[in-house]
Design an enzyme around this catalytic site. Structure first.
Site, PDB file in Angstrom:
ATOM      1  CB  SER A  31       9.947  13.024   7.598  1.00 52.56           C
ATOM      2  OG  SER A  31       9.535  12.953   6.295  1.00 52.56           O
ATOM      3  CG  ASP A  55      -7.504  -5.741   1.841  1.00 50.94           C
ATOM      4  OD1 ASP A  55      -6.624  -4.975   0.856  1.00 50.94           O
ATOM      5  OD2 ASP A  55      -7.976  -6.734   1.433  1.00 50.94           O
ATOM      6  CG  HIS A  70      10.397  17.901   5.610  1.00 51.52           C
ATOM      7  ND1 HIS A  70       8.686  17.753   6.283  1.00 51.52           N
ATOM      8  CD2 HIS A  70      10.811  16.633   5.413  1.00 51.52           C
ATOM      9  CE1 HIS A  70       9.237  16.145   6.486  1.00 51.52           C
ATOM     10  NE2 HIS A  70       9.847  15.510   5.791  1.00 51.52           N
TER      11      HIS A  70
END
Length: 430
Positions: free
Chosen positions: A143, A357, A410
């Site tokens: 993951s 940023d 998953h």
């Protein structure tokens, strides 16, 4: 580096502690502790190293009580290094206690901004230099751990001899909004499959949600269980055994006491275990930042959610015309204020969501010229890491060999780890 050791079932276990810079751009500045547990099977002292990158973000390295599953398979070929990624486990844990001690919300956010994948890669490189004497090591990532390995292949491929990824190929430049559009669609599909298997659970879920709208019920953490918090138990839908776990949660949620209908203590305890982020604060606070690259996320999961009627926050459980669905791996700004474990960090999380940023994490050019053997298990029905993005990235990494399957959800590495790792090793070395 400080090292201690002990024995476990025919293995040497070495616990390493290493000081690393908080900000790798300022190597002479503040340091934090990095912790890793190395496991070496008797007779395998000369084997190469494999470092494990745990899912998350904010998940600590595995603490195996028994050396089974993927760890058992890995120990045939490697010395296994279970890394506590910075801020987790014994690696200078970043939680509501330690982070709030940094000062106000701005100071907390500035600190937490140093806990992304690029910093984890830089930490790993310092640890590798200490352990291997500069020789490259193998990496296995599940993951978010696969996101870290993709960043590793971008920034320091010389440190890797081979890379193995399960359920963890990220979009290289995909905005958070697009990630969530895909994950919401897949979450809706998993809901449809779940309620097709257990039709009565839709009725029970609606009953519990309507009850919570008018009755105060408290989780063991002390927070009121609201209808919108209840729907977050849907994170279980992305697990191999999640359908059954949710069915057992909902099979008998009510009890009548002195003529009053209430939720059972067992239901509240089980729901609380899924919903509370106590001890996992870093996961919630950093979750959207893993998709932030030179742009802010502005709580993308919250903004995109309204595009899906069955998942909309204001969906009425009493309205039968629209299915009433559970949400998945999505973190919301209100959640950080409802969960007592997260509330102290809510303002810092808002600042991280507005941060413009954050640097790019992946280098498309470096990946296009990759020379490290890479094998990746990509799950077609993955609810957390969209198949479409994984396939696009697989095509962008030179030489990557994908294993495409719908046999797993998953968390396949947890349910069939020995087989999955064995296949990935063979694929990478073909």
């Amino acid at each position: 580096m400080d090292t201690s050791r002990y024995r476990l079932d025919g293995h040497d276990v070495l616990e390493h502690r290493l000081a690393v810079p908080l900000d790798h751009a300022d190597p002479g500045g503040e340091t934090i502790q990095l912790f890793a547990r190395e496991i070496v099977r008797d007779g395998n002292a000369g084997k190469p190293y494999l470092v494990w990158f745990q899912g998350g973000p904010g998940g600590r390295g595995d603490r195996p009580a028994q050396l089974t599953g993927w760890v058992h398979r890995a120990l045939r070929d490697y010395r296994v290094v279970l890394l506590d990624q910075r801020g987790t486990g014994n690696s200078s844990p970043a939680d509501a206690l330690t982070v709030t001690a940094r000062g106000d919300a701005a100071a907390q956010a500035a600190y937490l901004a140093h806990f992304r994948a690029n910093a984890i890669v830089a930490d790993a490189e310092l640890l590798r230099a200490e352990l291997t004497g500069g020789e490259p090591w193998a990496a296995l990532g599940q993951s978010y751990g696969g996101f870290v390995i993709t960043a590793y292949l971008s920034a320091a491929p010389q440190g890797l001899r081979e890379a193995l990824i399960t359920a963890g190929l990220p979009g290289l430049s995909t905005p958070a909004e697009q990630v969530y559009r895909l994950t919401y669609a897949k979450t809706a599909r998993r809901n449809a499959q779940y309620f097709a298997r257990y039709p009565d659970d839709q009725r029970r879920l609606r009953e519990v949600a309507q009850h919570l709208a008018g009755t105060e019920e408290l989780l063991p953490s002390g927070e009121r269980l609201s209808p919108r918090r209840l729907r977050q138990v849907g994170i279980q839908l992305g697990a191999d055994r999640g359908f059954d776990a949710l069915h057992y949660l909902l099979e008998e949620p009510f009890v009548t006491v002195n003529g009053t209908r209430r939720l059972t203590r067992a239901f509240l305890a089980d729901a609380g275990a899924i919903l509370s982020y106590a001890g996992r604060e870093l996961y919630a606070v950093l979750h959207e930042t893993i998709y932030a690259q030179r742009q802010a996320t502005h709580w993308a999961a919250q903004r995109v959610r309204s595009e899906f009627a069955t998942l909309a926050e204001d969906a009425d459980p009493a309205w039968p015309a629209t299915p009433y669905y559970l949400t998945g791996e999505h973190i919301y700004p209100w959640q950080l204020r409802e969960d007592p474990a997260l509330a102290p960090l809510a303002d810092a999380a808002d600042l991280l969501a507005a941060k413009e940023d954050f640097p790019a994490l992946y280098d498309a050019r470096a990946l296009a010229h990759n020379e490290v053997p890479v094998a990746a298990a990509i799950y077609v029905d993955d609810m957390f890491v969209p198949f479409e993005l994984s396939m696009e990235t697989a095509r962008s990494i030179r030489g990557l060999r994908p294993w495409i399957t719908n046999d797993y959800q998953h968390d396949g590495i947890r349910t069939d780890g020995e087989h999955i790792l064995d296949r990935l090793i063979a694929l990478a070395r073909r």
